[in-house]
Design a protein around this motif. Structure first.
Motif, short mmCIF file in Angstrom:
data_model
loop_
_atom_site.label_atom_id
_atom_site.label_comp_id
_atom_site.label_asym_id
_atom_site.label_seq_id
_atom_site.Cartn_x
_atom_site.Cartn_y
_atom_site.Cartn_z
N LYS A 211 -110.15 -18.79 46.48
CA LYS A 211 -109.18 -17.72 47.66
C LYS A 211 -108.35 -19.02 48.15
O LYS A 211 -108.77 -20.75 48.13
CB LYS A 211 -109.17 -17.30 48.99
N GLU B 130 -118.40 -19.24 53.54
CA GLU B 130 -117.63 -19.26 52.25
C GLU B 130 -117.47 -20.90 52.60
O GLU B 130 -117.31 -21.49 53.04
CB GLU B 130 -116.58 -18.93 52.69
N ASN C 200 -117.64 -17.25 48.06
CA ASN C 200 -116.86 -17.35 48.03
C ASN C 200 -116.02 -18.27 48.01
O ASN C 200 -116.83 -19.06 48.90
CB ASN C 200 -116.24 -16.46 48.94
N ARG D 72 -115.57 -14.89 44.29
CA ARG D 72 -114.16 -14.88 44.74
C ARG D 72 -113.40 -16.44 45.04
O ARG D 72 -114.20 -16.94 45.75
CB ARG D 72 -113.15 -13.96 45.71
N PRO E 83 -112.24 -13.04 40.29
CA PRO E 83 -110.89 -13.18 40.84
C PRO E 83 -111.00 -14.21 41.96
O PRO E 83 -110.76 -14.95 42.36
CB PRO E 83 -110.96 -12.30 41.69
N LEU E 84 -109.26 -14.57 41.27
CA LEU E 84 -108.47 -15.73 41.74
C LEU E 84 -107.06 -14.97 43.21
O LEU E 84 -106.43 -14.28 42.58
CB LEU E 84 -107.76 -16.68 41.32
N GLU E 85 -107.39 -14.97 44.51
CA GLU E 85 -106.74 -14.53 45.55
C GLU E 85 -105.50 -15.81 46.01
O GLU E 85 -106.11 -16.92 46.63
CB GLU E 85 -107.24 -13.44 46.27
N ARG F 254 -120.33 -20.28 41.07
CA ARG F 254 -120.38 -19.66 40.76
C ARG F 254 -121.97 -19.27 40.83
O ARG F 254 -122.67 -18.05 41.37
CB ARG F 254 -120.00 -19.32 39.22
N SER G 40 -112.28 -10.04 35.70
CA SER G 40 -112.27 -9.64 36.87
C SER G 40 -114.01 -9.89 37.71
O SER G 40 -113.52 -9.61 39.23
CB SER G 40 -112.76 -7.94 36.69
N GLU G 41 -114.73 -10.83 37.01
CA GLU G 41 -115.82 -11.06 37.76
C GLU G 41 -115.24 -12.26 38.17
O GLU G 41 -116.38 -13.07 39.26
CB GLU G 41 -117.05 -11.99 37.37
#
Length: 155
Positions: A4, A68, A98, A2, A32-34, A93, A29-30
């Motif tokens: 963030k 992370e 994360n 992910r 995700p950016l939050e 990746r 979906s693989e």
């Protein structure tokens, strides 16, 4: 993995939220950016700005889980071309951790956040408005993903 975006500041104008969401929904979906917003402490005339920055930094680091990656966005960081960002995204990746992209408030990042950074990224030598930075990061992450995926968005 992910990604963030941990950014100081909240209560952004609607156009900022719309711009951010446009790129978030385009990503697969693989990947995700939050967005994690840290409230900007009030800066009055006699405010202890150093203390406020430290508090914001503590809140930012509170969003990071053990292990992370932390990438700070700093004026004096390393500028990446789109191709270089795509290469970084691929490394992230493969690393399977994360990633926390840290954007400070008006006075920048707390020294404690910078000290924990594994990479320092500069979007531009220009001073950019914080609302625009959010959209720019979203767009550039999306663009890097399209480059890696062979999508025609990046030409």
């Amino acid at each position: 993995m992910r990604i963030k975006l941990v950014a100081v500041g909240s209560k952004m104008p609607r156009w900022v939220e719309d711009g951010w969401q446009e790129y978030v929904k385009r990503l697969p979906s693989e990947l995700p950016l939050e967005l994690h917003e840290i409230p900007l402490n009030t800066r009055g005339k006699n405010a202890d700005v150093a203390r406020l920055i430290r508090q914001e930094g503590e809140a930012m680091l509170g969003k990071v889980q053990p292990g992370e990656r932390i990438v700070t966005l700093e004026v004096h960081g390393k500028p990446w071309s789109t191709e270089q960002l795509a290469a970084e995204l691929e490394r992230w990746r493969l690393d399977a951790r994360n990633v926390n992209l840290m954007v400070g408030g008006p006075e920048g990042l707390a020294p404690e956040v910078c000290a924990r950074s594994e990479q320092r990224w500069s979007l531009s030598p220009l001073t950019l408005p914080h609302p625009l930075v959010r959209i720019l990061i979203g767009e550039q992450i999306y663009r890097a993903w399209t480059l890696l995926s062979g999508h025609p968005y990046h030409k």
